[in-house]
Motif scaffolding. Structure first.
Motif, PDB file in Angstrom:
ATOM      1  N   ARG A 370     -28.072 -20.641  55.977  1.00  0.00           N
ATOM      2  CA  ARG A 370     -27.992 -20.756  57.438  1.00  0.00           C
ATOM      3  C   ARG A 370     -26.953 -19.762  57.966  1.00  0.00           C
ATOM      4  O   ARG A 370     -25.840 -19.670  57.459  1.00  0.00           O
ATOM      5  N   GLU A 371     -27.323 -19.019  59.004  1.00  0.00           N
ATOM      6  CA  GLU A 371     -26.449 -17.999  59.566  1.00  0.00           C
ATOM      7  C   GLU A 371     -25.610 -18.546  60.729  1.00  0.00           C
ATOM      8  O   GLU A 371     -26.030 -19.477  61.419  1.00  0.00           O
ATOM      9  N   ASN A 372     -24.458 -17.937  60.924  1.00  0.00           N
ATOM     10  CA  ASN A 372     -23.613 -18.190  62.101  1.00  0.00           C
ATOM     11  C   ASN A 372     -23.255 -19.664  62.279  1.00  0.00           C
ATOM     12  O   ASN A 372     -23.105 -20.143  63.410  1.00  0.00           O
ATOM     13  N   VAL A 373     -23.109 -20.394  61.212  1.00  0.00           N
ATOM     14  CA  VAL A 373     -22.937 -21.843  61.308  1.00  0.00           C
ATOM     15  C   VAL A 373     -21.661 -22.205  62.070  1.00  0.00           C
ATOM     16  O   VAL A 373     -21.698 -22.913  63.092  1.00  0.00           O
ATOM     17  N   GLU A 374     -20.516 -21.758  61.581  1.00  0.00           N
ATOM     18  CA  GLU A 374     -19.255 -22.200  62.171  1.00  0.00           C
ATOM     19  C   GLU A 374     -19.034 -21.631  63.569  1.00  0.00           C
ATOM     20  O   GLU A 374     -18.550 -22.333  64.461  1.00  0.00           O
ATOM     21  N   SER A 375     -19.387 -20.373  63.783  1.00  0.00           N
ATOM     22  CA  SER A 375     -19.219 -19.794  65.119  1.00  0.00           C
ATOM     23  C   SER A 375     -20.147 -20.463  66.134  1.00  0.00           C
ATOM     24  O   SER A 375     -19.771 -20.646  67.306  1.00  0.00           O
ATOM     25  N   GLU A 376     -21.346 -20.863  65.708  1.00  0.00           N
ATOM     26  CA  GLU A 376     -22.259 -21.563  66.614  1.00  0.00           C
ATOM     27  C   GLU A 376     -21.712 -22.936  66.989  1.00  0.00           C
ATOM     28  O   GLU A 376     -21.868 -23.388  68.127  1.00  0.00           O
ATOM     29  N   ILE A 377     -21.079 -23.601  66.035  1.00  0.00           N
ATOM     30  CA  ILE A 377     -20.485 -24.910  66.332  1.00  0.00           C
ATOM     31  C   ILE A 377     -19.376 -24.752  67.367  1.00  0.00           C
ATOM     32  O   ILE A 377     -19.270 -25.538  68.320  1.00  0.00           O
ATOM     33  N   ILE A 378     -18.535 -23.735  67.187  1.00  0.00           N
ATOM     34  CA  ILE A 378     -17.468 -23.473  68.164  1.00  0.00           C
ATOM     35  C   ILE A 378     -18.070 -23.207  69.534  1.00  0.00           C
ATOM     36  O   ILE A 378     -17.575 -23.698  70.562  1.00  0.00           O
ATOM     37  N   ASN A 379     -19.158 -22.446  69.566  1.00  0.00           N
ATOM     38  CA  ASN A 379     -19.828 -22.140  70.830  1.00  0.00           C
ATOM     39  C   ASN A 379     -20.409 -23.391  71.478  1.00  0.00           C
ATOM     40  O   ASN A 379     -20.426 -23.522  72.707  1.00  0.00           O
ATOM     41  N   GLU A 380     -20.886 -24.328  70.675  1.00  0.00           N
ATOM     42  CA  GLU A 380     -21.413 -25.584  71.206  1.00  0.00           C
ATOM     43  C   GLU A 380     -20.295 -26.472  71.737  1.00  0.00           C
ATOM     44  O   GLU A 380     -20.441 -27.116  72.783  1.00  0.00           O
ATOM     45  N   VAL A 381     -19.170 -26.505  71.037  1.00  0.00           N
ATOM     46  CA  VAL A 381     -18.044 -27.332  71.454  1.00  0.00           C
ATOM     47  C   VAL A 381     -17.327 -26.726  72.658  1.00  0.00           C
ATOM     48  O   VAL A 381     -16.901 -27.440  73.574  1.00  0.00           O
ATOM     49  N   PHE A 382     -17.210 -25.388  72.673  1.00  0.00           N
ATOM     50  CA  PHE A 382     -16.556 -24.680  73.782  1.00  0.00           C
ATOM     51  C   PHE A 382     -17.525 -23.644  74.347  1.00  0.00           C
ATOM     52  O   PHE A 382     -17.391 -22.440  74.086  1.00  0.00           O
ATOM     53  N   PRO A 383     -18.516 -24.063  75.132  1.00  0.00           N
ATOM     54  CA  PRO A 383     -19.548 -23.128  75.609  1.00  0.00           C
ATOM     55  C   PRO A 383     -19.037 -22.064  76.568  1.00  0.00           C
ATOM     56  O   PRO A 383     -19.728 -21.077  76.812  1.00  0.00           O
ATOM     57  N   ARG A 384     -17.834 -22.233  77.098  1.00  0.00           N
ATOM     58  CA  ARG A 384     -17.304 -21.262  78.065  1.00  0.00           C
ATOM     59  C   ARG A 384     -16.271 -20.330  77.446  1.00  0.00           C
ATOM     60  O   ARG A 384     -15.645 -19.535  78.150  1.00  0.00           O
ATOM     61  N   SER A 385     -16.088 -20.420  76.134  1.00  0.00           N
ATOM     62  CA  SER A 385     -15.043 -19.639  75.470  1.00  0.00           C
ATOM     63  C   SER A 385     -15.649 -18.734  74.405  1.00  0.00           C
ATOM     64  O   SER A 385     -16.387 -19.223  73.538  1.00  0.00           O
ATOM     65  N   PRO A 386     -15.348 -17.443  74.420  1.00  0.00           N
ATOM     66  CA  PRO A 386     -15.860 -16.537  73.386  1.00  0.00           C
ATOM     67  C   PRO A 386     -15.169 -16.774  72.047  1.00  0.00           C
ATOM     68  O   PRO A 386     -14.030 -17.242  71.992  1.00  0.00           O
ATOM     69  N   VAL A 387     -15.868 -16.418  70.972  1.00  0.00           N
ATOM     70  CA  VAL A 387     -15.334 -16.499  69.614  1.00  0.00           C
ATOM     71  C   VAL A 387     -15.176 -15.073  69.101  1.00  0.00           C
ATOM     72  O   VAL A 387     -16.138 -14.296  69.095  1.00  0.00           O
ATOM     73  N   ILE A 388     -13.978 -14.730  68.660  1.00  0.00           N
ATOM     74  CA  ILE A 388     -13.677 -13.380  68.170  1.00  0.00           C
ATOM     75  C   ILE A 388     -12.924 -13.500  66.855  1.00  0.00           C
ATOM     76  O   ILE A 388     -12.022 -14.325  66.727  1.00  0.00           O
ATOM     77  N   GLY A 389     -13.306 -12.700  65.867  1.00  0.00           N
ATOM     78  CA  GLY A 389     -12.583 -12.760  64.604  1.00  0.00           C
ATOM     79  C   GLY A 389     -13.188 -11.867  63.552  1.00  0.00           C
ATOM     80  O   GLY A 389     -13.941 -10.939  63.846  1.00  0.00           O
ATOM     81  N   PHE A 390     -12.876 -12.167  62.277  1.00  0.00           N
ATOM     82  CA  PHE A 390     -13.391 -11.329  61.199  1.00  0.00           C
ATOM     83  C   PHE A 390     -13.440 -12.088  59.881  1.00  0.00           C
ATOM     84  O   PHE A 390     -12.861 -13.172  59.723  1.00  0.00           O
ATOM     85  N   PHE A 391     -14.172 -11.498  58.936  1.00  0.00           N
ATOM     86  CA  PHE A 391     -14.209 -11.955  57.554  1.00  0.00           C
ATOM     87  C   PHE A 391     -13.130 -11.190  56.791  1.00  0.00           C
ATOM     88  O   PHE A 391     -13.101  -9.962  56.820  1.00  0.00           O
ATOM     89  N   GLY A 392     -12.247 -11.917  56.108  1.00  0.00           N
ATOM     90  CA  GLY A 392     -11.154 -11.283  55.411  1.00  0.00           C
ATOM     91  C   GLY A 392     -11.078 -11.665  53.947  1.00  0.00           C
ATOM     92  O   GLY A 392     -11.891 -12.445  53.440  1.00  0.00           O
TER      93      GLY A 392
END
Length: 463
Positions: A370-392
């Motif tokens: 499944r793709e984008n799992v955690e970022s999609e959850i953040i988007n569902e919980v905070f629909p008005r807030s962008p998610v920005i980050g990286f894989f490290g």
């Protein structure tokens, strides 16, 4: 009739600079005020018409404010070059805007795309003028690109006359953002970003030998009552600062140039693979020792081997919470439960964003395809807030989840400022003793989140 800001024709020198406050007393829009424009004959040149229109707008300050309020931040900077009156009005319009912005683009191999053009086009549409840009590039996205498209602003000539030479990606970005925007850019293994309309998130994961080009960025304007300090230390400077702090020779906050009368509300840290986790933990512990107010922390390991750099958010108009999703979380439902803890903090989401730093070993494989799992959850919980980050190659973070009462934004910030004022008394006391190993912030196969919320009074133009 249009005004061309690109052409500095002969009539530009004829334009008179007017007092920016001259039109404030009586600026009613009457028909006779337009006589200077109506009298222009058909035989007049477009440049003369533009000049007379510019003089009229300069005299009618409120009308000028209304005109400039329709421009993007990029066009507003160009309009400020017309005259002193326009510069003053543009500054008023600029200061009334306090909007967060974010960027994301992803060019897969084989796609016909010009990254500098895409990037500059997105920046030109921004509403607020950013003073800080935090950008994450994959290795192939950060390379130099040829300046060969007429629509691109050349970093060398500062205009649309392409020079045909290679320029680093950051130079294309810096040219469009303007000289007053500081850029912190990192090369990372993969990016996490959000679409312009906030409907979708994207996790561009690390793939061995991949030539994918991707970039994600957060852009911060000048928020009143908020100070964002950028720092950068080598490993030797970090160890020296920790030793000096422990021996009471110099407080770590003073070494980083942080103001002594403002509480630290959050810290974002980016380290190299040669910086040990306990060394970064000591840095955070030293900063924490100056105040009782707990500091949310998040970050990750980038491609730079022996540096530690980051951002410190200070002031009463920014509040934060941080969360670590441990390696034991392998199912979506469990991830939802963890991320919901951030929601329970009741931070306002009007002007907020979420930094997400995750392990390059997580992602699609971690969640069984499944793709984008955690970022999609953040988007569902905070629909008005962008998610920005990286894989490290490692993650930095601690659990700091303050419990605020649910309510409207004005009530929240009033209560938060009261708590901050009480906590500022600790800034006058000597820093607490810091012991090695008392704080653990480095992780592996995890995801570290930092949710930042900003209090910005709704500014309005004086018209």
């Amino acid at each position: 009739m249009s005004v061309n800001f690109d052409e500095a024709g002969p009539s530009r020198s004829k334009r008179k600079s007017s007092d920016p406050d001259a039109g404030n007393e009586d600026c009613k829009f009457k028909a006779e005020n337009l006589s200077c424009i109506d009298d222009v004959t058909d035989e007049s040149s477009d440049d003369d018409k533009a000049a007379q229109l510019g003089e009229y707008l300069s005299a009618q300050y409120e009308v000028l404010l209304r005109v400039l309020s329709n421009l993007s931040a990029f066009d507003l900077r160009r309009a400020a070059l017309v005259s002193k009156a326009w510069q003053s009005a543009a500054r008023v319009v600029r200061d009334s805007r306090q909007q967060l912005h974010w960027l994301f683009w992803n060019a897969k191999p084989g796609m016909n795309i010009d990254p500098p053009l895409v990037l500059q086009s997105s920046i030109r549409e921004m509403y607020s003028q950013p003073t800080l840009c935090v950008a994450f590039f994959t290795k192939n996205a950060r390379k130099s690109f040829e300046c060969s498209t007429p629509k691109i602003i050349c970093p060398a000539s500062k205009d649309q006359n392409c020079c045909g030479k290679l320029h680093p990606m950051e130079s294309f970005m810096a040219t469009t953002l303007g000289p007053k925007c500081d850029i912190l850019s990192l090369t990372v293994s993969g990016t996490v970003g959000t679409s312009d309309d906030l409907k979708f998130t994207h996790e561009v994961e690390f793939i061995s030998k991949s030539k994918v080009q991707s970039m994600s960025a957060a852009l911060f304007p000048n928020f009143p009552g908020v100070k964002i300090e950028r720092f950068k230390l080598t490993k030797q400077e970090l160890l020296k600062g920790v030793r000096e702090h422990i021996s009471c020779e110099l407080d770590m906050a003073s070494r980083l140039g942080l103001p002594g009368n403002m509480l630290i509300q959050a810290v974002v840290i980016f380290t190299g693979s040669r910086i040990r986790g306990d060394e970064v933990s000591m840095l955070v512990a030293c900063l924490q020792s100056r105040q009782d107010h707990r500091i949310p922390v998040a970050g990750g390991i980038d491609e730079k081997p022996d540096n530690v750099e980051g951002l410190v958010f200070l002031g009463d108009n920014v509040c934060a919470a941080s969360l670590v999703i441990p390696e034991t979380v392998t199912e979506r439902d469990t991830a939802v439960q963890y991320i919901s803890r951030l929601k329970s903090c009741n931070l306002p989401s009007e002007r907020a964003l979420c930094f997400m730093f995750t392990c390059l070993g997580r992602g699609t494989i971690w969640y069984e395809g499944r793709e984008n799992v955690e970022s999609e959850i953040i988007n569902e919980v905070f629909p008005r807030s962008p998610v920005i980050g990286f894989f490290g190659q490692g993650e930095i973070g601690i659990n700091v989840l303050p419990g605020f009462e649910a309510g409207n934004a004005s009530t929240f910030w009033a209560n938060f400022k009261a708590l901050c004022n009480e906590g500022k008394t600790a800034l006058q006391a000597p820093p607490k003793v810091v012991k090695r190993g008392e704080l653990s912030i480095d992780h592996s196969y995890s995801t570290c989140l930092l949710y930042l919320s900003f209090n910005t009074a709704k500014s309005s133009l004086p018209i």
